[in-house]
Design an enzyme around this catalytic site. Structure first.
Site, PDB file in Angstrom:
ATOM      1  N   ARG A  51       0.852  -1.181   0.000  1.00 16.21           N
ATOM      2  CA  ARG A  51       0.000   0.000   0.000  1.00 16.21           C
ATOM      3  C   ARG A  51       0.891   1.235   0.000  1.00 16.21           C
ATOM      4  O   ARG A  51       2.101   1.138   0.146  1.00 16.21           O
ATOM      5  CB  ARG A  51      -0.933   0.002   1.213  1.00 16.21           C
ATOM      6  N   ALA A  53       1.061   5.127  -2.156  1.00 16.44           N
ATOM      7  CA  ALA A  53       1.096   5.416  -3.594  1.00 16.44           C
ATOM      8  C   ALA A  53       2.408   5.007  -4.276  1.00 16.44           C
ATOM      9  O   ALA A  53       2.378   4.306  -5.299  1.00 16.44           O
ATOM     10  CB  ALA A  53       0.780   6.902  -3.815  1.00 16.44           C
ATOM     11  N   ASP A 229      -1.990  10.660  -2.706  1.00 17.25           N
ATOM     12  CA  ASP A 229      -2.252   9.579  -3.665  1.00 17.25           C
ATOM     13  C   ASP A 229      -2.413  10.108  -5.072  1.00 17.25           C
ATOM     14  O   ASP A 229      -2.219   9.379  -6.041  1.00 17.25           O
ATOM     15  CB  ASP A 229      -3.496   8.788  -3.245  1.00 17.25           C
TER      16      ASP A 229
HETATM   17  O1  MRU Z   1      -4.837   3.169   1.801  1.00 17.12           O
HETATM   18  P1  MRU Z   1      -3.365   3.425   1.845  1.00 17.12           P
HETATM   19  O2  MRU Z   1      -2.714   2.939   3.091  1.00 17.12           O
HETATM   20  O3  MRU Z   1      -2.671   2.927   0.593  1.00 17.12           O
HETATM   21  O4  MRU Z   1      -3.242   5.011   1.841  1.00 17.12           O
HETATM   22  C1  MRU Z   1      -1.972   5.587   1.814  1.00 17.12           C
HETATM   23  C2  MRU Z   1      -2.003   7.069   1.894  1.00 17.12           C
HETATM   24  O5  MRU Z   1      -3.027   7.683   1.919  1.00 17.12           O
HETATM   25  C3  MRU Z   1      -0.686   7.762   1.840  1.00 17.12           C
HETATM   26  O6  MRU Z   1      -0.744   8.965   2.523  1.00 17.12           O
HETATM   27  C4  MRU Z   1      -0.282   8.040   0.387  1.00 17.12           C
HETATM   28  O7  MRU Z   1      -0.421   6.902  -0.410  1.00 17.12           O
HETATM   29  C5  MRU Z   1       1.106   8.542   0.283  1.00 17.12           C
HETATM   30  S1  MRU Z   1       2.266   7.282   0.723  1.00 17.12           S
HETATM   31  C6  MRU Z   1       3.808   7.926   0.581  1.00 17.12           C
END
Ligand code: MRU
Length: 347
Positions: A51, A53, A229
């Site tokens: 998980r 981004a 994201d």
């Molecule tokens: O649902 P997730 O855990 O994948 O959400 C992740 C986030 O919202 C992060 O803040 C984003 O992906 C940036 S990670 C460097």
């Protein structure tokens, strides 16, 4: 990656499979998951074994290699690539990584796709270190930083974006104190960010999401920094649900609100936040904590996984090229252009 790295790489190509650090098991267990086929990878993405981004982007690129290794025809590989890209809709990096992998596959076959995926993985860590270098200057010595979700090494191949900024500040001798939002419903803050900060020796205190505004009101937060994201062309930022509320509170209390993300998260093809698809996840994640049901059996629940913070609430967006400031319609294209020229050393 150096042997002393306190957090193992989240994603690696091993022989004929993708090895993921399985984030569903943290912090209880440091466990790895081998994805030997596309179905396993799609499930790992959907259930958040991998998980964040930037990590999703690299998983997408390796996913094309996996498809090429396990499927018979080009048509099947293309269909599998489309399936991987759809596994989570909000993080633009996933579709971006799949597109990079597929373009390499179409151009030069499986080995070319693997070369590109490997270089995206190495590139991720280098770019995150650059984000950290640029962002560290925004963290006052002994400053109190509030962050949300997990944006550290676990959300990337390594190092981290927003948490990477805190880490870079820490590594240059500043002693930031971090308030970590637990990040309901899946508790990426409580489970993952607290684990990372522990491994790195960074002073971190876990708070309930609802405590953030009160801490700001009491003068206990110097800055907020979060990841992203997807950043739209006008600077609207999609990030983990709860981010928008933090930005509103930060503005109310005149606290800077920063976003840290690689330029690959900037989506100039999306005009503004209204056009960003927000993933809606299983309501059971809200009615339960882990496997334990906390709501009555007939309770209805709604579970958007992300929200959009309007650009006017964002003080700056830190990329590998520095801090982009408003007006974002002008500064973001320049960052995307300059990021394409950044050459990172690959091991
Ligand atoms: O649902 P997730 O855990 O994948 O959400 C992740 C986030 O919202 C992060 O803040 C984003 O992906 C940036 S990670 C460097």
């Amino acid at each position: 990656m150096a042997a002393a790295e306190p957090i193992p790489p989240t994603i690696e190509w091993r022989g004929h499979s993708i090895r993921l650090l399985d984030q569903r098991a943290l912090p209880a267990r440091l466990r790895f998951l081998a994805c030997n086929d596309v179905d396993t990878l799609v499930d790992a993405i959907a259930t958040l074994a991998v998980r964040g981004a930037p990590a999703l982007g690299v998983a997408g690129a390796f996913g094309v290699v996996l498809a090429a290794d396990t499927l018979r025809t080009k048509r099947q590989v293309r269909a599998a690539a489309a399936r991987i890209a759809r596994a989570r809709p909000t993080a633009v990096n996933l579709a971006w990584g799949v597109a990079r992998g597929l373009e390499a596959y179409e151009r030069g076959g499986r080995d070319t796709a693997l070369d590109v995926a490997e270089s995206l993985a190495a590139d991720d860590v280098c770019r995150n270190r650059l984000i950290g270098t640029h962002g560290a200057a925004l963290v006052p010595v002994d400053g109190a930083v509030l962050t949300h979700c997990n944006t550290g090494a676990l959300a990337c191949v390594g190092y981290g974006t927003a948490l990477g900024v805190v880490r870079a500040a820490f590594e240059t001798g500043r002693r930031p104190k971090v308030w970590v939002d637990e990040t309901r419903p899946l508790l990426q803050g409580a489970r993952l960010t607290m684990w990372e900060c522990g491994r790195l020796g960074i002073d971190a205190t876990l708070i309930a999401d609802g405590a953030a505004a009160a801490l700001m009101g009491r003068g206990k937060v110097d800055l907020v920094i979060v990841g992203a994201d997807r950043v739209a062309a006008n600077g609207d930022v999609a990030n983990k649900i709860g981010t928008y509320g933090l930005a509103v509170s930060a503005r109310q209390h005149q606290i800077p609100f920063y976003v840290a993300a690689p330029a690959s998260t900037i989506d100039l093809a999306t005009a503004n936040g209204d056009a960003i698809v927000i993933e809606e996840r299983d309501p059971d994640e809200v009615t339960h904590v882990g496997s334990h049901r906390i709501a009555p059996p007939d309770a209805e629940a709604f579970n958007p996984a992300f929200d959009v913070t309007p650009a006017r609430l964002v003080t700056a967006i830190v990329t590998e090229c520095g801090a982009a400031r408003p007006p974002y319609r002008r500064s973001l294209p320049a960052h995307v252009r300059r990021a394409a020229e950044v050459v990172t050393p690959h091991p």
